[in-house]
Design a protein around this motif. Structure first.
Motif, PDB file in Angstrom:
ATOM      1  N   THR A 306       0.823  -1.202   0.000  1.00 20.35           N
ATOM      2  CA  THR A 306       0.000   0.000   0.000  1.00 20.35           C
ATOM      3  C   THR A 306       0.856   1.250   0.000  1.00 20.35           C
ATOM      4  O   THR A 306       2.052   1.216   0.305  1.00 20.35           O
ATOM      5  CB  THR A 306      -0.913   0.030   1.244  1.00 20.35           C
ATOM      6  N   ARG A 406      -7.836   3.223   3.010  1.00 16.72           N
ATOM      7  CA  ARG A 406      -7.833   2.523   1.708  1.00 16.72           C
ATOM      8  C   ARG A 406      -8.028   1.026   1.885  1.00 16.72           C
ATOM      9  O   ARG A 406      -8.583   0.366   1.007  1.00 16.72           O
ATOM     10  CB  ARG A 406      -6.511   2.780   0.976  1.00 16.72           C
ATOM     11  N   GLN A 409     -13.073  -0.381   4.174  1.00 19.70           N
ATOM     12  CA  GLN A 409     -14.147   0.485   3.696  1.00 19.70           C
ATOM     13  C   GLN A 409     -15.501   0.001   4.221  1.00 19.70           C
ATOM     14  O   GLN A 409     -15.741  -1.211   4.325  1.00 19.70           O
ATOM     15  CB  GLN A 409     -14.171   0.511   2.170  1.00 19.70           C
ATOM     16  N   HIS A 436      -8.086  10.495  -2.203  1.00 23.25           N
ATOM     17  CA  HIS A 436      -6.788   9.825  -2.041  1.00 23.25           C
ATOM     18  C   HIS A 436      -5.833  10.130  -3.192  1.00 23.25           C
ATOM     19  O   HIS A 436      -4.745   9.546  -3.253  1.00 23.25           O
ATOM     20  CB  HIS A 436      -7.003   8.311  -1.926  1.00 23.25           C
ATOM     21  N   LEU A 485     -11.356   1.965  -3.773  1.00 25.40           N
ATOM     22  CA  LEU A 485      -9.970   2.049  -3.298  1.00 25.40           C
ATOM     23  C   LEU A 485      -9.299   0.684  -3.212  1.00 25.40           C
ATOM     24  O   LEU A 485      -8.200   0.563  -2.655  1.00 25.40           O
ATOM     25  CB  LEU A 485      -9.930   2.739  -1.935  1.00 25.40           C
TER      26      LEU A 485
END
Length: 589
Positions: A306, A406, A409, A436, A485
């Motif tokens: 990430t 991210r 959710q 983002h 995301l």
């Protein structure tokens, strides 16, 4: 089609029908055109009988019920047919005559107890108004009768409760108050329009058991409006199925469940979670989804790095809550005074990659508070939440917190409230990508088109607004936004409880398909054990802030250890209907 005396499911009736609808048609005027909502409906209700009308939103069931007492919304009007009440046609009666029937002869229990009680009036005053309007009692006699009605509706300490306001009542208590109001003048017919759709299954069972008791004791008839086929089959003598404004099937409730003739009724039988929860096929399908999702999740875990650089270690446990506790300060009666309320008490669990853990319990059990702490939207009083081995409370920088967002959710309960009405569907889904800083405008458009394909929505909805979509379509948009995301964990907080059974089944199937395809891990918050078997692998049962039982889905359903869990299982509407009847319904296909 009209019910004959021989097929009502409660024996032959010698008396005359209490209510008859003959070729009833109802329409709404739009741009000088009449849009049909109910078409040639025939229906019969006998004294002391319970008749249920089932169908999805927009099928015409509530419109049919409201036409009986001239409460059609907006431009609605009766365009044809007859409504015979005790042999008298009231379809075109004077308004004063209809008003005289309301309450005294025909009572109504509406769907939403919060919006149908005046928040500024005490509950007792609202019931008293009904008594006085129908000439039942006035003054002190009415006050005494209010307490009797609330006690009759199952509320303890009724005299004190009568002095309280609606916000001081729970959902179940508010619904009981509406039942008391609907029965205040002892009507001959009670129209109950989705009377328990907003309630937990155990509260729902208590309300319906009490309504059954009152029906038997007082001898009035009930016209029950519901989208839950299991509930209707369990509670009604006679079943009427509506689809697109027409009655497509009518007959004894269990016979229709055993041998549904119409394709739409067959779909209802196959989709009702309270019935489907008993099928072994639910477990078999769930096992296939989990196996595929776990395999995909392993590959994702190896590839993910990430933007935060904090996550992506690929542990088999993606999420772990350890000894979570949340204490709220409740203001006391005097200034500055407060008391502690422990909403969540020492809750621990693990969520494995590619699997679903369900947290179930009644309202107030603490399950949604747990979800908010896991999402980082609420600080815990004690305990920790670890995502991929990292304590989320240790993430101090904005970049680290965005990295967590991210990866996790939410999909919330109400698709009508979770989308900004001023945003187009395109902007709603694009918002997290813009926040983002992901992609160019052209790249984001391609992403959004792909997300709409994933949730089975046409790309033409991008230019539309939430008020132009159905509840099921809105929830698909909410799911698409949650996936924008590319998270590893999706937290569904009562994500299907506000939906009709057919739409609910579609969303559950979609969630299963997305999990298998993308290797998602779900934390599924619900008050309804009926849907758990279709979506979950592990279950936590919460009561009063504590986990009282935790095991696999099959273990909880087949051998529940705790009395509270057994109560939840017993409260599933339609759960008492034998498995063979459901299977017979499948053969009817």
């Amino acid at each position: 089609m009209s019910a004959s005396p021989d097929d009502v499911g409660a024996g032959t009736h010698d008396e005359q029908p209490l209510l008859e609808l003959k070729n009833l048609s109802v329409g709404f005027v739009s741009r000088k055109k009449v849009i049909p909502a109910v078409i040639d409906a025939d229906l019969t209700v006998y004294p002391g009988q319970t008749v249920a009308i089932v169908g999805e939103s927009g099928s015409g069931k509530s419109t049919t019920a409201h036409s009986i007492i001239d409460l059609l919304p907006g431009t609605g009007r009766i365009t044809g047919g007859e409504i015979l009440f005790e042999g008298r046609d009231i379809a075109r009666a004077k308004r004063s005559d209809i008003v005289a029937l309301r309450g005294s002869s025909i009572g109504l229990v509406p769907q939403d107890p919060m919006s149908n009680l005046n928040p500024l009036w005490r509950v007792g005053s609202q019931i008293k108004e009904s008594l006085e309007a129908n000439g039942v009692a006035k003054g002190k006699a009415a006050d005494a009768r209010v307490a009797e009605l609330l006690e009759e509706a199952g509320l303890p300490d009724a005299a004190r409760r009568a002095r309280q306001f609606p916000h001081e009542f729970s959902g179940g208590m508010r619904q009981r108050a509406l039942i008391a109001m609907g029965l205040a003048a002892r009507p001959k017919l009670l129209i109950a329009d989705e009377p328990t759709s907003a309630l937990d299954v155990t509260v729902q069972k208590g309300i319906l058991d009490h309504l059954d008791h009152l029906t038997e004791e007082l001898g009035f008839a009930v016209l029950l409006i519901t989208h839950d086929l299991g509930l209707a089959a369990e509670r009604a003598d006679h079943l009427v199925v509506m689809y697109r404004g027409r009655i497509v099937e009518s007959g004894p409730a269990l016979e229709i469940l055993q041998d549904p003739r119409h394709a739409y009724t067959q779909r209802l039988v196959d989709s009702a979670p309270s019935l489907a929860s008993q099928r072994l096929s639910s477990l078999e399908h769930r096992a296939e989804v989990r196996e595929q999702a776990e395999h995909v999740a392993e590959d994702v875990a190896q590839d993910v790095a990430t933007s935060s650089g904090v996550f992506g270690e690929g542990q088999s446990t993606i999420l772990e809550a350890k000894n979570l506790t949340k204490v709220f300060k409740i203001r006391g009666g005097r200034p500055g005074a407060s008391t502690d309320f422990k909403a969540v008490d020492d809750v621990s669990f693990r969520l494995e990659r590619g699997t679903t853990t369900a947290i179930v319990g009644e309202s107030g059990s603490g399950k949604s508070t747990v979800a908010r702490m896991v999402l980082g939207l609420l600080d815990s009083t004690e305990g920790t939440v670890e995502f991929d081995g990292v304590d989320i409370t240790s993430l101090k920088s904005k970049r680290q917190q965005l990295g967590l967002r991210r990866q996790m959710q939410p999909v919330f309960q109400n698709p009508y409230a979770s989308l900004d009405p001023m945003y187009s569907i395109y902007r709603s889904i694009e918002e997290p990508l813009r926040t983002h800083g992901i992609g160019t405008a052209k790249g984001r458009e391609a992403t959004i088109r792909g997300l709409l394909d994933k949730v089975s929505l046409p790309q033409s909805v991008m230019s539309r607004y939430p008020n132009e979509l159905s509840g099921g379509q809105r929830q698909r948009v909410a799911i698409a936004r949650a996936l924008a995301l590319e998270p590893e964990v999706v937290i569904c907080d009562e994500a299907v409880s506000a939906l009709d059974v057919l739409v609910q089944a579609q969303i559950l199937n979609l969630l299963n398909e997305l999990q298998a395809e993308l290797g998602l891990s779900y934390l599924f918050i619900t008050h309804d054990l009926a849907v758990v078997r279709q979506i979950a692998d592990h279950v936590l049962v919460m009561q009063d802030g504590r986990v009282v039982e935790q095991s696999t889905v099959s273990a909880v359903f087949e051998d529940p250890r705790e009395a509270y869990t057994r109560r939840l299982l017993d409260a599933i509407p339609g759960g008492s209907i034998p498995l063979g009847i459901v299977e017979a319904g499948e053969q009817g296909d």
